[in-house]
Design a protein around this motif. Structure first.
Motif, short mmCIF file in Angstrom:
data_model
loop_
_atom_site.label_atom_id
_atom_site.label_comp_id
_atom_site.label_asym_id
_atom_site.label_seq_id
_atom_site.Cartn_x
_atom_site.Cartn_y
_atom_site.Cartn_z
N UNK A 33 0.85 -1.20 0.00
CA UNK A 33 0.00 0.00 0.00
C UNK A 33 0.88 1.25 0.00
N UNK A 34 1.92 1.25 0.80
CA UNK A 34 2.76 2.44 0.88
C UNK A 34 3.54 2.67 -0.41
N UNK A 35 3.92 1.59 -1.09
CA UNK A 35 4.56 1.74 -2.41
C UNK A 35 3.61 2.41 -3.39
N UNK A 36 2.34 1.98 -3.36
CA UNK A 36 1.33 2.61 -4.22
C UNK A 36 1.21 4.09 -3.89
N UNK A 37 1.14 4.39 -2.59
CA UNK A 37 1.01 5.78 -2.15
C UNK A 37 2.16 6.63 -2.68
N UNK A 38 3.38 6.10 -2.53
CA UNK A 38 4.56 6.86 -2.97
C UNK A 38 4.56 7.03 -4.49
N UNK A 39 4.21 5.95 -5.23
CA UNK A 39 4.21 6.02 -6.69
C UNK A 39 3.19 7.04 -7.19
N UNK A 40 2.08 7.16 -6.49
CA UNK A 40 1.03 8.10 -6.89
C UNK A 40 1.24 9.48 -6.29
N UNK A 62 -9.10 4.28 -5.42
CA UNK A 62 -9.25 3.03 -4.69
C UNK A 62 -9.17 1.83 -5.63
N UNK A 63 -9.84 1.93 -6.79
CA UNK A 63 -9.83 0.81 -7.73
C UNK A 63 -8.41 0.53 -8.25
N UNK A 64 -7.64 1.59 -8.46
CA UNK A 64 -6.24 1.39 -8.88
C UNK A 64 -5.44 0.73 -7.76
N UNK A 114 -6.63 -1.28 -5.53
CA UNK A 114 -7.01 -2.69 -5.49
C UNK A 114 -6.27 -3.47 -6.58
N UNK A 115 -6.24 -2.93 -7.80
CA UNK A 115 -5.58 -3.67 -8.88
C UNK A 115 -4.08 -3.83 -8.61
N UNK A 116 -3.49 -2.80 -8.01
CA UNK A 116 -2.07 -2.89 -7.63
C UNK A 116 -1.87 -4.02 -6.60
N UNK A 117 -2.72 -4.07 -5.60
CA UNK A 117 -2.60 -5.12 -4.58
C UNK A 117 -2.87 -6.49 -5.18
N UNK A 118 -3.86 -6.56 -6.05
CA UNK A 118 -4.25 -7.81 -6.68
C UNK A 118 -3.09 -8.37 -7.51
N UNK A 119 -2.46 -7.50 -8.28
CA UNK A 119 -1.34 -7.94 -9.11
C UNK A 119 -0.16 -8.43 -8.28
N UNK A 120 -0.03 -7.86 -7.09
CA UNK A 120 1.11 -8.26 -6.26
C UNK A 120 0.94 -9.67 -5.70
N UNK A 121 -0.27 -10.21 -5.77
CA UNK A 121 -0.48 -11.61 -5.39
C UNK A 121 -0.80 -11.87 -3.93
#
Ligand code: GDP
Ligand code: MN
Length: 365
Positions: free
Chosen positions: A195-202, A264-266, A268-275
């Motif tokens: 989640x924090x990686x997503x936050x930083x990337x965005x 939020x949907x992005x 989710x997809x980021x988390x989903x892809x991470x497995x």
């Protein structure tokens, strides 16, 4: 004044409240299995008695399998509003596309062998993934703005005499909860990093809400940073750790627009892809809570301190005083007793003797 005061500290007249205002664009949602008929019926009869007999909201029932006609008949009869019964598609209730299912099943089995809480149940992983993402894209929810999540077996121990959807809308709240807890650490060692990686990337800034989810570390920055790069459970790249706080998602009243929105949907997809919904056993409660704290302000989140609620094995017990006096907020802190029958639980039965005598409608029983 209190930033997040209860919406009501007294027992109101629900009949008058229901008559005075139109219904919000809202629905209850219960995901359940055919073999949960008894606890599902109990939860519906309970919410009807404590709330919906006055407000008649719709109930959407969800299942990953075809409904048993007996279940449908019984639950339809119990709901005072409309009830609809949906069956989820295989894509909505399964592994993400491109998953090597054999590998995923082996990892699930291994989590079971290691004794990870519900980690060995494939269906539980599907449930957590579903409630984290696909739930919000359901066709059957498109026309609604708000949902109130229900589970079989839960019990509301006080009458809810006003419309929580209406008060959420009026006060521009987005997410409402009753119980906050610590996540089981072994279920999600990599979730906070993801989640924090997503936050930083965005480039989403670290707000006070976000920092409230992080344990302050007193280590010098280079050491923290090094530990972050080396990895480690619940650690972001800077070496800070998530404090495992989350809201218990078996109760939620929330704004669907937030969760079906792009960010939020992005996420989710980021988390989903991470497995991590299968390699680990990420829970939807923690996914929701981390997103809420990453993306919302404190005034958009509401603690329903006035709602008495039980879901095995915890409950929230409001100290609702007789005669509609102020709630004692200091008494609301303990939501971790082991059963509603245990000592002190009597406060959960919100006694409202004055109202009961006055209008004789069974309010607050
Ligand atoms: P817990 O509260 O985390 O212990 O999990 P539950 O077993 O209560 O499951 C959460 C919700 O998902 C409940 O509403 C269950 O009825 C539902 N649920 C869990 N697994 C399945 C499943 O395999 N099929 C269906 N249809 N519902 C499920
Ligand atoms: Mn449950």
């Amino acid at each position: 004044h209190d930033l997040d005061a209860p919406f009501s500290t007294t027992c109101q007249d629900p009949v008058r409240n229901a008559a005075a205002n139109p219904r919000e664009n809202a629905t209850f949602v219960m995901l359940t299995r055919n073999n949960e008929l008894k606890p599902a019926l109990q939860a519906i009869e309970n919410i009807e008695r404590q709330f919906n007999q006055w407000f008649h909201y719709h109930v959407l029932f969800l299942n990953n399998e075809a409904w048993d006609p007996e279940f449908v008949r019984a639950l339809k009869t119990a709901v005072s509003g409309e009830a609809t019964f949906e069956v989820l598609s295989e894509e909505e209730w399964s592994f993400p596309p491109q998953t090597n299912v054999e590998d995923a099943r082996a990892k699930i089995k291994e989590q079971g062998d290691r004794g990870i809480y519900k980690g060995g149940l494939e269906s539980y992983h599907h449930m957590c993934r579903f409630y984290s993402g696909n739930f919000y894209a359901l066709e059957a929810l498109k026309k609604y703005r708000w949902y109130w999540r229900l589970e079989p077996g839960v019990e509301y121990t006080c009458a809810i005499t006003y419309d929580p959807f209406l008060e959420m809308a009026r006060r521009e709240k987005v997410y409402g909860f009753v119980v906050a807890l610590w996540e089981v650490p072994e279920t999600c060692p990599g979730l906070f990093r993801a989640v924090d990686d997503f936050r930083a990337a965005k480039k989403i800034p670290e707000t006070p809400m976000w920092r409230a989810m992080i344990n302050p570390s007193w280590m010098p920055w280079p050491i923290r940073r090094l530990r972050g790069w080396l990895g480690g459970e619940h650690r972001n790249r800077n070496g800070d750790t998530w404090n495992l706080c989350h809201y218990w998602s078996n109760f939620e009243i929330a704004d669907l627009d937030f969760f079906r929105g792009n960010t939020y949907q992005e996420l989710f997809r980021h988390l989903d892809r991470s497995g991590g919904f299968y390699d680990e056993r990420w829970g939807d409660a923690s996914v929701h809570a981390l997103a809420v704290h990453m993306l919302l302000g404190p005034d958009q989140v509401h603690h329903f301190a006035d709602i008495g609620y039980w879901h095995e094995p915890f409950f929230q017990c409001p100290g609702n005083a007789p005669g509609g006096q102020q709630l004692d907020l200091a008494a609301l802190g303990d939501n971790s007793r082991s059963s509603p029958e245990s000592e002190g639980a009597i406060g959960c039965r919100c006694q409202c003797p004055d109202d009961r005598r006055r209008n004789n409608r069974g309010i607050c029983l």
